[in-house]
Scaffold this motif. Sequence first.
Motif, PDB file in Angstrom:
ATOM      1  N   GLN A 138     -12.386   7.291   5.538  1.00 57.37           N
ATOM      2  CA  GLN A 138     -11.802   6.055   5.013  1.00 57.37           C
ATOM      3  C   GLN A 138     -11.760   5.006   6.132  1.00 57.37           C
ATOM      4  N   CYS A 165       6.116   4.644   6.676  1.00 55.81           N
ATOM      5  CA  CYS A 165       4.963   4.242   7.478  1.00 55.81           C
ATOM      6  C   CYS A 165       5.480   3.484   8.679  1.00 55.81           C
ATOM      7  N   GLY A 195       4.863  12.639   2.087  1.00 57.89           N
ATOM      8  CA  GLY A 195       4.546  11.238   1.818  1.00 57.89           C
ATOM      9  C   GLY A 195       4.705  10.340   3.025  1.00 57.89           C
ATOM     10  N   PHE A 224       3.119   8.312   6.193  1.00 54.92           N
ATOM     11  CA  PHE A 224       1.847   7.680   6.513  1.00 54.92           C
ATOM     12  C   PHE A 224       1.909   7.060   7.908  1.00 54.92           C
ATOM     13  N   LYS A 258       2.340   1.651  -3.473  1.00 59.98           N
ATOM     14  CA  LYS A 258       1.306   2.052  -4.430  1.00 59.98           C
ATOM     15  C   LYS A 258       0.989   3.531  -4.316  1.00 59.98           C
ATOM     16  N   ARG A 259       1.066   4.075  -3.086  1.00 60.22           N
ATOM     17  CA  ARG A 259       0.755   5.491  -2.863  1.00 60.22           C
ATOM     18  C   ARG A 259       2.005   6.361  -2.912  1.00 60.22           C
ATOM     19  N   ASN A 260       3.119   5.762  -3.384  1.00 59.25           N
ATOM     20  CA  ASN A 260       4.381   6.488  -3.548  1.00 59.25           C
ATOM     21  C   ASN A 260       4.811   7.144  -2.245  1.00 59.25           C
ATOM     22  N   GLY A 261       4.615   6.432  -1.136  1.00 55.33           N
ATOM     23  CA  GLY A 261       4.935   6.983   0.173  1.00 55.33           C
ATOM     24  C   GLY A 261       6.401   6.851   0.524  1.00 55.33           C
ATOM     25  N   PRO A 306      -2.372   9.270   5.380  1.00 58.61           N
ATOM     26  CA  PRO A 306      -1.348  10.311   5.505  1.00 58.61           C
ATOM     27  C   PRO A 306      -1.335  10.910   6.911  1.00 58.61           C
ATOM     28  N   GLU A 321       0.832  -1.205   0.000  1.00 55.50           N
ATOM     29  CA  GLU A 321       0.000   0.000   0.000  1.00 55.50           C
ATOM     30  C   GLU A 321       0.868   1.256   0.000  1.00 55.50           C
TER      31      GLU A 321
END
Length: 286
Positions: A134, A122, A190, A192, A116-119, A141, A113
């Motif tokens: 959500q 996390c 970016g 999370f 995919k979200r270019n983070g 974020p 994940e």
Amino acid sequence: MPPAASPNTTPPGTDLRVMVASCDAYSDVWQFFFHFLFKFWPDVPTPIYLISNHLTYDDPRVITIKVGEDKSWTDGMARGLRQIPSEYVISFLDDFLLKQPLPLDDIFAVYGELKKRNGNWCNLKPMAPPPEDQPDALIAPLTNIKQSAGFHSGLWRTQYLADLCAQRDMNIWHTEGYIRERINGGQIDGLFYLTRNKPWLVSYVEVIKRFWKKEGIDFLAQHGLKPDLWRRPYPPQGADPFSRFARSILKRYTSWAVARDVKRRLADQDGKVLPLPQDRIPSSAA
């Protein structure tokens, strides 16, 4: 001899690797850190990258990145991270010992994940519930510093963390504060946080805070293991004058003992730190 490197067991197309942030002063805990890492994550994707100064951990599954003189925590991290050829790393600190198996499917789901979200980051310790809009989000974020976390366990984009550490010379605690300042100033970059509010990814025990902590001594004893208390003492833990005086004296002793041990290893053992000998590992702890 330790076993040969295990195959990469991450999902297809994944180059995720483990990075262990350390320095020679903490080389006395490497044996224990890697013992429990391999115990609770036997198929950990290898090679594992250990950042140190001059010493090497002698295990074929571990690549030691020696960055030389210990100028600052961020300096060593920046130079070490730029030698890790993977887009993302799972970061660990060597004085946080794993105490139970890792749920790999969940970790890889978070990694997928984040990518995919270019983070860029996390945490792997839950910090807050998902955003109201959500409710099924796995990660979200960052919106405030309370959702931030330290370096003990997290997924990082390797280049982002290297660039962050290269910006100024800081110790690890100042670096964590610097990241919180950036978040507080709206520089989310970016970053999370994990929204699953239960301890389901990484469970560990912090065993050292300059000296051995009671939690560390007890944890090792539960597994039939003992640290070298000549190298790093376990002083009185109280707040009374005698305990405080003993700790102040032992600070000087510990600095001397660390320097002596590193010098000895460089001279007599080719700078190598060996894994725990099998005869020191009870069968119940293997």
